[in-house]
Enzyme design. Structure first.
Site, short mmCIF file in Angstrom:
data_model
loop_
_atom_site.label_atom_id
_atom_site.label_comp_id
_atom_site.label_asym_id
_atom_site.label_seq_id
_atom_site.Cartn_x
_atom_site.Cartn_y
_atom_site.Cartn_z
N HIS A 79 23.76 -2.48 10.96
CA HIS A 79 22.65 -1.54 11.92
C HIS A 79 22.06 -0.34 10.96
CE1 HIS A 79 21.80 1.23 15.70
NE2 HIS A 79 20.05 0.63 15.48
N GLU B 97 25.46 1.48 10.59
CA GLU B 97 26.86 0.60 11.11
C GLU B 97 26.80 -0.53 10.91
OE1 GLU B 97 26.37 3.30 15.83
OE2 GLU B 97 24.81 1.21 15.63
N ASN C 156 24.48 4.55 19.63
CA ASN C 156 23.58 4.66 20.88
C ASN C 156 24.38 4.95 21.65
OD1 ASN C 156 21.10 4.28 19.41
ND2 ASN C 156 21.32 2.22 19.34
N SER D 16 20.55 -3.53 17.31
CA SER D 16 20.50 -1.92 17.54
C SER D 16 21.43 -1.84 18.97
CB SER D 16 19.72 -1.50 18.27
OG SER D 16 18.78 -1.05 18.99
#
Length: 282
Positions: free
Chosen positions: A139, A151, A190, A118
């Protein structure tokens, strides 16, 4: 046509990835460190499949079919025939890099090596291999069977054919929604999410507001499905800390500095839902 998939790590993320792959009809082999971890991974998958059956989202036959496609191993050598391997280890760069080095020596040169990291740049993991062009990020988001987003993280040396292959696999085989990200710590989600979560932790830490009020404010006031502190508990405070450390290491910006409270809670083993206690008690 089926794809032989390998998943490394049967924790909450790895088990979820293995489940969605099997539900899509592909055989999946899970690599774990010992028999205790194998038993725990199997229990996670079985529990999730049964919840889907009881919730009317999966037939009993589909559940049984998916379960039959999942096998486990304790040896990385058994990945020799895997066409796609997805790593789902803890967010520890050295551990992931060592795994990629071992996988690179075992699987076919045409096999794709993907990481569910991540926050760790894909290029760093690719450095551990002799074939960096076949290393890519995939991800997933927790809980994997529920969350639609994946992702696709394309490193500087990731080949376009590999990026396209995993994008198509996610969209067409797994029926999830892929988005493509460049290769920097945190990727898309993130990089945007973590400063928000960190701000909520700092607000709690300063005594400005209670956890319940912070979360209620964002749910009722901003229409978020879950408040930031409850989201931290769901993701895992150890994961949040690892991502903040990675983002700060990459950008050196104050918004990514982990609050002392976050670090103390991780040191105390209060990691959220998975340990029964985080910002809330479960």
């Amino acid at each position: 046509m089926e794809t032989k998939v390998g998943v490394v790590g049967g924790g909450s993320m790895g088990a979820g990835i293995a489940e969605v792959v099997a539900r899509a009809g592909d055989p999946v082999l899970i690599l774990e460190r010992d028999e205790i971890a194998v038993t725990a991974a199997a229990a996670r998958i079985n529990s999730s499949l049964l919840r889907a059956v009881h919730g009317g989202k999966l037939t009993q036959k589909a559940c049984d079919d998916a379960r039959s496609l999942i096998t486990t191993t304790l040896s990385v050598d058994d990945f020799v025939d895997r066409e796609l391997v997805i790593e789902a280890l803890p967010e520890i760069e050295e551990m992931k890099s060592e795994l990629f080095r071992r996988l690179d020596a075992v699987v076919s040169p045409t096999a794709v090596l993907a990481s569910n990291t991540s926050s760790i740049p894909i290029n760093r993991l690719a450095n551990a291999t002799a074939h960096p062009e076949r290393v890519v990020g995939m991800h997933f988001f927790n809980p994997v069977p529920v969350m639609a987003l994946v992702e696709i993280v394309v490193g500087l040396r990731t080949s376009e054919s590999v990026a396209s292959y995993v994008t198509n696999y996610v969209a067409e085989r797994l029926s999830k929604d892929p988005i493509r990200s460049g290769d920097r710590a945190g990727f898309i989600v993130n990089t945007l999410l973590v400063p928000y979560l960190v701000s909520a932790i700092r607000m709690l830490e300063s005594g400005f507001a209670r956890a319940e009020d912070i979360d209620s404010g964002m749910v009722a006031g901003c229409g978020h499905p879950m408040g930031p502190l409850k989201l931290c508990d769901t993701v895992g405070l150890d994961v949040i800390l690892a991502v903040t450390d990675s983002l700060y290491d990459e950008f050196r910006e104050s918004q990514y500095v982990p609050p002392p409270l976050l670090r103390r809670m991780v040191e105390a083993g209060r990691l959220g839902r998975k340990t029964g206690r985080g910002f809330y008690t479960y």
